[in-house]
Every structure is written in structure tokens, then in C-alpha cells.
Design a protein around this motif. Structure first.
Motif, short mmCIF file in Angstrom:
data_model
loop_
_atom_site.label_atom_id
_atom_site.label_comp_id
_atom_site.label_asym_id
_atom_site.label_seq_id
_atom_site.Cartn_x
_atom_site.Cartn_y
_atom_site.Cartn_z
N THR A 66 0.84 -1.21 0.00
CA THR A 66 0.00 0.00 0.00
C THR A 66 0.87 1.25 0.00
N ASN A 67 0.22 2.35 -0.34
CA ASN A 67 0.78 3.69 -0.16
C ASN A 67 -0.10 4.43 0.86
N TYR A 76 -5.25 8.26 4.63
CA TYR A 76 -5.96 7.24 3.85
C TYR A 76 -4.92 6.35 3.14
N CYS A 77 -5.35 5.17 2.76
CA CYS A 77 -4.46 4.15 2.13
C CYS A 77 -4.92 3.88 0.71
N GLN A 78 -3.94 3.55 -0.18
CA GLN A 78 -4.20 3.12 -1.57
C GLN A 78 -3.29 1.94 -1.90
N CYS A 79 -3.82 0.99 -2.68
CA CYS A 79 -3.03 -0.21 -3.07
C CYS A 79 -2.03 0.15 -4.16
N LEU A 80 -0.89 -0.53 -4.11
CA LEU A 80 0.12 -0.37 -5.15
C LEU A 80 -0.40 -0.94 -6.47
N PRO A 81 0.22 -0.53 -7.62
CA PRO A 81 -0.19 -1.13 -8.91
C PRO A 81 0.00 -2.64 -8.88
N THR A 89 -12.97 -0.45 -2.63
CA THR A 89 -12.77 0.99 -2.66
C THR A 89 -11.32 1.32 -2.95
N VAL A 90 -11.11 2.54 -3.45
CA VAL A 90 -9.76 2.96 -3.77
C VAL A 90 -9.05 3.45 -2.53
N LEU A 95 -8.47 0.01 9.08
CA LEU A 95 -9.58 -0.72 9.67
C LEU A 95 -10.60 -1.19 8.66
N ASP A 96 -10.62 -0.61 7.47
CA ASP A 96 -11.67 -0.97 6.52
C ASP A 96 -11.12 -1.35 5.14
N GLY A 97 -9.90 -1.93 5.06
CA GLY A 97 -9.37 -2.36 3.76
C GLY A 97 -8.09 -3.19 3.88
N GLN A 98 -7.78 -3.91 2.80
CA GLN A 98 -6.55 -4.71 2.73
C GLN A 98 -6.24 -4.99 1.26
#
Length: 752
Positions: A66-67, A76-81, A89-90, A95-98
Motif C-alpha cells: 500500500t501507499n 488514507y491508504c491506496q493499493c500499489l499497482p 474501494t480505492v 480498519l476498513d481495507g486490505q
């Protein structure tokens, strides 16, 4: 109320901290209300609220792949390419993503990501494209495959289709179009090679004289023209295996028609070698081995744009070849094909046996040896057009036709078949040799073989003189013995029959020994002489065994000691014949060697002679011991019939003396047929050449009855004719009485 809200906001902001850190923060909030008056994501410094950088303070707040991006009072978090949030969600928090890996190879958003020219392989967070043959990675679009235009590639343009071929690019591949006179043998991605179909010209008058050769040339020429005129891919792609089989069938027909002269052999070998060069590239496999009754061939073919490297090892039952691809290709332009073939001619070893004119340098002490082809003829064929002087010599290992070790009388020579129709040694050398194989190294390529140079054994003049004189005397004495035992009536009986046939066998053995023991030039004739000598020498010892048996019966049985002639013949001639037939069936090649027409000492066949001889001698020793022991008993007792005992004694002494002479002769004979000291040769020669004379002395001259017959015979011819007639008339009655008396003697001796 505001106190609790501040505390819970701090706990959510620092949810990734350890339990110890949470405890300290909570304690600070309870001790001073001013510290907790800032909003969520902020902390108080004096009277000021400062943002908490969750991404910096807590590196694992978003999890792996993640970034993390900090915001005022939050993050907030975003997944790597290559990864997607499992919640869909982006933006998300811890607590609400992986994030999990995205399989680009199966995801509908990446349909055919590598294109139809490659295969997709998923990686963690990414993917990889493996391009098919004829495709390469697209530099403008990473992860995709595009067609290679082989016809425009600078590094391939020079040899992709050859100087005369036309290159046509297709997606993922290309094909070459060859002009007339050129071919790529139906292999579309092979450079065009020039064909010389005129080399298969069957209009030569000398060709038509050799039946079947014109058929081979016509078949090869038609195939060559079909290849050179083809313009469509695969049109001229022939069945190389079927063509090779037809070549061998036609060649075997030529060889079965009769013996070939030197010119025929040269034309046939050249035609077959050129045919292999044409057929080899048309084979479907890179390796081909074909065996027939008269031919063996092993072919290795390399196809490709780059020159082959490495070693080549081709092996058959009769020979093997060791070389490398550099030698097979040569230093000239590479045409996309490389070929190496080993061709074995099983039945050409006798075709060139009389073409040894160029081997004069192998004379030794003025003696010119006789030559024999000692291996199958092997042709080595390579695609290298310049085989007259190779950069690296090739090694050819030949299997001998006969297992014979090299000696002063035998020398193995590596030779090749020259265009002059003779065996030559230029550029071929013997590297090593043993009983079964010879290794040759050659600096050029053609058809090769191993010759065996046979030098005549040099016997001393005295030994030859003793042999000829002694055997001549022995043969004359044996003739006298045969006439005596045949026509002397006073000694007729079982022992006389045994002596008669013993002398016949010994006479025939000595006669063939004198005339043919050294006649090794013709293999068939030499083997016949060896078989005859084997039979008659075994016959001598078999009849000698019957003599021992007869003496035993005379002493033990006394009465009814006679044996039927039929039984004597079955044993005396049947036993040797049986042994010889079995030996010929099991190991016929053991008869006849390069030095003598006798049994070979290398493969154990000699024991088919020495085995029975040793058994007979041991058995006769037993019979003679029993006989002598019984004679001693009879002489010590008061036996009135001393005349009979003296006769048996004389018979026993002569039989023992005869066995000693023959047995001693063959003890020395074991060492004669190997190169040994002159003393052994003299002893064997003297005993062998004089045994007939000794038999004549022991069984004829020392017998009083035989001497009386000789005296009567000589007196008959010495008396004048009138006196013989008057004596015959006046003594006719008494003559009848004497005949009756002799008849009684004959009956009595038969009983003995």
C-alpha cells in the motif's frame, strides 16, 4: 463528554501502536484535560493543536502493498499497482481495507495483455510475457509481444534465405522461396542451397555396364530435379527414409550380381556417398540409423541458422566414427544444413582384395607380404565440401573380421580407397590396435578399411629339410605298414585291423600336414585342411584307444577277445567325425589361422582336439597299468602257455611305446603353433616326421611273423620261375597242411 470523545479519537488514530503506548496516552488524557481538547487526528502542544502524521509515526498503519497518504487530522491508504482493495474501494484506512495481488492474466480488464504472440505468467504485483518463436517484446508497450520481421533483421538478412533465396515474412515466422537450381529441401526457414543434378548422370557407357548403378543415378537425378524446380513450400519435401531404403535395396542388387572390379567399386562408392549427401537433409529426424543385411548407416543432421558445435560419435556393429561439427561443416559459408554419416559396406571387404599395388613400402627384408581386408569397408560422408585436407583428423575404430593379435608376421594397416581403384595409406595412420579392433586416424574423408599384411614365417632351412625328408620317409613307411596289415594273412585279427586303420589315419594326417599346413592364402581352403587334419589326428588317437581296449580284453578275457569290425569302425571313425561336426557348427571361424591351417588357439577351439587326446591318453594309461599288472601275475605263476604271454607282452610294449611317441609329439605340438623357440619346433618336427617309420619298426620289423612273411615274399620273387612252378607242384599237399596250420594259428590269435 468532550473528555471521552478526545480519548477515543486518540485510540482510533493510534490503533497500530502497542499496548504500552496506548496506556501512556490514556493516562495523559486523564491527568490533564487540556491535553485532550484537540480534535481527532490532532494533539495539543500547549494551547495549540498539531496534526498527527499517522503515515510517518505508524509505518504499518495501512498494511502491505500500500501507499499511505497523510491528511489534516487523518490519513488514507491506496493499493500499489498490481494489487486491489478487498473491499473494492480505492481509498481506505487500516480498519476498513486490505490489498491483495491482482492476476492480470485472468482479469477481464487485461484481456490478451501479452497478445497472441506470447504467454502470460502472473507474478506478485505484476505479470510477465513470454514471447513465442518469431515474436519479441514490444519496446513501445511493455508486456506485449510483436512479430519479428526476419527478412529485415540486419543480423539475419545475410543468411536467412541465402544469396539466391527470397525471404517472405509472415506473422511469427518467414519462409524462403528458392529459384530454379536451388532448394531448401522443403524446409521453409532454411537458406537455399545450390543443387548439382548433373552429378547424377546415368548416360555414361561405363555406368550401363554395371547393372543397377544406372537405376540409382536415375532415381537420385529425378529427386534432385524435383527439389531444384520446386517453388511452393513443402512441394518437394520427399520421404528421405523411403529414398534411403530404395538406395540400399538397389545397391544390394548390384553387389549380389557378382564380384566387382576396381573401377566398378570406385563408381559405386562415389555414387552412394553423393546420394547420402542428397538424402540426408530430406530426413525428418536429426538422427537416423538404418541396418540391412549388407549395409549399415548412421546419419546425424543439424538444421538451424547458427553453426553447430560439439562432438559427433556415430557407431555401428562394424565400425565407429569420432569427429566434430566443425569438421563436418567446414570453413565455408554455412547453408543451414550440416550432415555427418557413417556408412558400412558389409560385403565389400573382398571386392578390393587384389588392388594392393601401392603398398610396396610394406616389404620387409625383401619379402612382399600378402594382404587381406581385415574389416568392413566404411564410408564417411560430411556436408563439408572440402574434405581433401581436414583441419582436424577424424578417428575411425574398426572391428576386425577375425580376432588376431598383431605379431611380427601380422601387421594392421589403415587404408582408404583411392580414385585410382587401389588401396592407399596417404593421410591415414594406425593409432593403436589389439586382437579385436584397430583405431585409424585420417586427415581426409572417403571410404576406409583395415588391411592385414601377412608376412611368411621364416623357418630355418634345416627345419624345413627335416620336415620334408622325415615326412616323406614316414609316408613311405606307412604305405608299407598298410600293405602289410592288409595282405599279410598270418597276422589277420582284431589288432591287425586296428593297426591298419591307425596307419591309414596317420598317413592321411601326415599327407595333409606336409601339403597344406602352411597354405593360408585361401581362407576356405585353409579351413578345409584344418578340418581334415582335426579329423584324422583324432582318428589316430581313437584307434590307439581301441588298441588299449583290445589289449585289456586279451589279458582279462583271454577268450572271445575279438571285436566286430563294424563296432571298430563306428568308434574309430564315428567318434572323430562327431567331434569335428560339433566343432564346425559351434565355431567354424576357429579353423585356419593367419600362420597355419590348424585350430585357433585364441577362442578355445583347440580343446576340441587336446581334450579328447588327453582323455584317451589317461584312459590308455589305466588299461596299460592293468595289463602290465596282470602280465606280471601270469609270468610269476606256472603257466605252460608262455608263447601267448610273450606275444601279449610284445604287443603291450609296442602299444605303450607308440602312445609315448604320439603323446610326446603333441605335448610339444601345443607350443608349436605359437611363435616359440627353435628347439620346440625341431623336437615336434622330428617326432611328427618319423612317427610313421617308428610304427613300421614296432609293428612290422619287430614282429617275427611279419619278418617271416617278408622273407617268404622276397624268396618267392628271388626264385627262378621254373623252380617256383616245380616247388609249387611238389609241395602242394604240404602247402595245404601249412595253410591249415596257419588257419589254426589265425583262430588261436583271434582268441587271444
Amino acid at each position: 463528554m468532550r473528555y471521552y470523545q478526545s480519548w477515543w479519537s486518540i485510540w482510533f488514530a493510534f490503533d497500530m501502536r502497542s499496548g504500552k503506548e496506548l496506556f501512556i496516552l490514556g493516562l495523559l488524557c486523564m491527568l490533564g484535560e487540556g491535553l485532550c481538547e484537540c480534535q481527532q487526528g490532532l494533539y495539543s502542544v500547549g494551547r495549540r493543536c498539531i496534526d498527527v502524521d499517522e503515515c510517518h509515526e505508524f509505518p504499518d498503519v495501512c498494511g502491505k502493498h500500500t501507499n499511505c497518504t497523510n491528511t489534516n487530522g487523518s490519513y488514507y491508504c491506496q493499493c500499489l499497482p498490481g494489487f486491489n482493495n478487498i473491499k473494492g474501494t480505492v481509498n481506505f484506512t487500516g480498519l476498513d481495507g486490505q490489498c491483495q495481488d491482482n492476476n492480470e492474466c485472468t482479469d477481464n480488464h487485461y484481456i490478451n495483455i501479452c497478445g497472441h504472440g506470447g504467454n502470460c505468467s502472473n507474478l506478485i504485483g505484476s505479470f510477465q510475457c513470454t514471447c513465442h518463436f518469431g515474436f519479441t517484446n514490444n519496446r513501445n508497450r511493455q508486456g506485449s509481444c510483436i512479430d519479428i520481421n526476419e527478412c529485415n533483421e540486419a543480423e539475419m538478412k545475410e543468411y536467412v534465405c541465402g544469396d539466391k533465396g527470397t525471404c517472405n515474412n509472415v506473422e511469427g515466422s518467414y519462409w524462403c522461396k528458392c529459384p530454379q537450381g536451388y532448394t531448401n529441401y522443403g524446409r521453409e526457414r532454411i537458406p537455399c542451397s545450390k543443387l548439382d543434378c548433373d552429378g547424377f548422370n546415368a548416360k555414361n557407357e561405363s555406368v550401363t555396364l554395371l547393372g543397377g548403378l544406372a537405376d540409382i543415378l536415375l532415381m537420385m537425378r529425378n529427386n534432385c530435379l524435383a527439389l531444384s524446380n520446386s517453388s511452393v513450400i513443402g512441394e518437394a519435401k520427399a520421404d528421405g527414409e523411403a529414398l534411403l531404403q530404395k538406395l540400399f535395396t538397389t545397391t544390394e542388387t548390384i553387389l549380389s550380381s557378382g564380384s566387382l572390379n576396381s573401377e566398378d567399386v570406385t563408381r559405386l562408392l562415389s555414387t552412394v556417398e553423393n546420394s547420402i549427401l542428397l538424402i540426408g537433409p530430406q530426413l525428418n529426424d536429426s538422427y537416423k540409423m538404418l541396418e540391412t543385411t549388407k549395409r549399415d548407416v548412421e546419419i546425424a543432421v543439424h538444421r538451424g541458422k547458427t553453426r553447430p558445435f560439439g562432438s559427433i560419435h556415430l557407431t555401428t556393429e562394424k565400425a565407429s566414427l569420432d569427429t566434430d561439427w566443425t569438421t563436418a561443416v567446414g570453413t565455408g559459408p554455412y547453408t543451414g544444413f550440416a550432415l555427418a554419416a557413417l556408412l558400412i559396406h558389409r560385403n565389400l571387404e573382398l571386392s578390393g582384395n587384389h588392388s594392393f599395388e601401392e603398398l610396396t613400402k610394406y616389404e620387409k627384408d625383401g619379402v612382399h607380404p600378402s594382404f587381406q581386408v581385415s574389416s568392413a569397408v566404411a564410408s564417411v560422408v560430411v556436408s563439408n565440401p572440402s574434405t581433401e585436407n581436414l583441419s582436424h583428423p577424424v578417428n575411425i575404430t574398426f572391428r576386425h573380421l577375425q580376432d588376431i593379435d598383431e605379431s611380427p608376421e601380422v601387421k594392421y594397416i589403415c587404408v582408404y580407397w583411392s580414385e585410382r581403384g587401389t588401396w592407399s595409406t596417404d593421410g591415414c595412420y594406425q593409432k593403436q590396435s589389439n586382437i579385436t579392433h584397430t583405431l585409424c586416424t585420417c586427415e581426409h574423408l572417403t571410404s576406409f578399411a583395415v588391411l592385414m599384411a601377412l608376412y611368411p614365417m621364416k623357418h630355418p632351412f634345416g627345419l624345413l629339410l627335416v620336415t620334408k625328408i622325415g615326412l616323406t620317409i614316414s609316408l613311405l613307411c606307412l604305405i608299407l605298414c598298410i600293405l602289410t596289415f592288409k595282405f599279410c594273412r598270418s597276422i589277420q585279427g582284431t589288432r591287425n585291423t586296428i593297426h591298419l586303420h591307425l596307419c591309414i589315419c596317420l598317413f592321411m594326417a601326415d599327407l595333409f600336414f606336409l601339403a597344406g599346413i602352411s597354405q593360408t592364402k585361401t581362407l576356405g581352403g585353409c579351413r578345409f585342411i584344418a578340418v581334415v587334419l582335426h579329423f584324422f589326428f583324432l582318428g589316430v588317437f581313437t584307434w590307439m584307444l581301441l588298441e588299449g581296449v583290445q589289449l585289456y580284453r586279451m589279458v582279462i578275457l583271454v577268450f572271445n577277445a575279438t571285436m566286430r569290425p563294424l563296432h571298430l569302425f563306428l568308434i574309430g571313425y564315428g567318434t572323430p567325425l562327431f567331434i569335428v561336426i560339433i566343432s564346425v557348427i559351434i565355431r567354424s571361424n576357429g579353423y585356419g589361422t593367419v600362420r597355419h591351417c590348424w585350430l585357433s588357439l585364441e577362442d578355445g577351439l583347440i580343446w576340441s582336439f587336446f581334450g579328447p587326446v588327453c582323455f584317451i591318453i589317461i584312459l590308455n594309461i589305466f588299461f596299460f597299468i592293468i595289463t602290465v599288472w596282470r602280465l606280471v601275475q601270469k609270468f610269476s605263476s606256472l603257466n605252460p602257455d608262455l608263447t601267448k604271454l610273450h606275444k601279449i607282452k610284445a604287443f603291450t610294449v609296442t602299444a605303450i611305446a607308440q602312445m609315448c611317441v604320439l603323446g610326446l609329439m603333441w605335448i610339444f605340438g601345443v607350443f608349436l603353433f605359437e611363435e616359440g623357440p627353435t628347439f620346440v619346433e625341431y623336437v615336434f618336427t622330428i617326432l611328427n616326421s618319423l612317427q610313421g617309420m617308428l610304427v613300421f619298426i614296432m609293428h612290422c620289423l619287430l614282429s617275427k611273423q611279419v619278418r617271416d612273411e617278408y622273407a617268404h615274399f622276397l624268396a618267392y620273387f628271388a626264385t627262378p620261375q621254373k623252380k617256383r612252378y616245380s616247388d609249387f607242384s611238389s609241395t602242394n599237399p604240404s602247402s595245404s597242411q601249412s595253410q591249415g596250420s596257419r588257419s589254426g594259428q589265425q583262430t588261436g590269435e583271434s582268441q587271444i
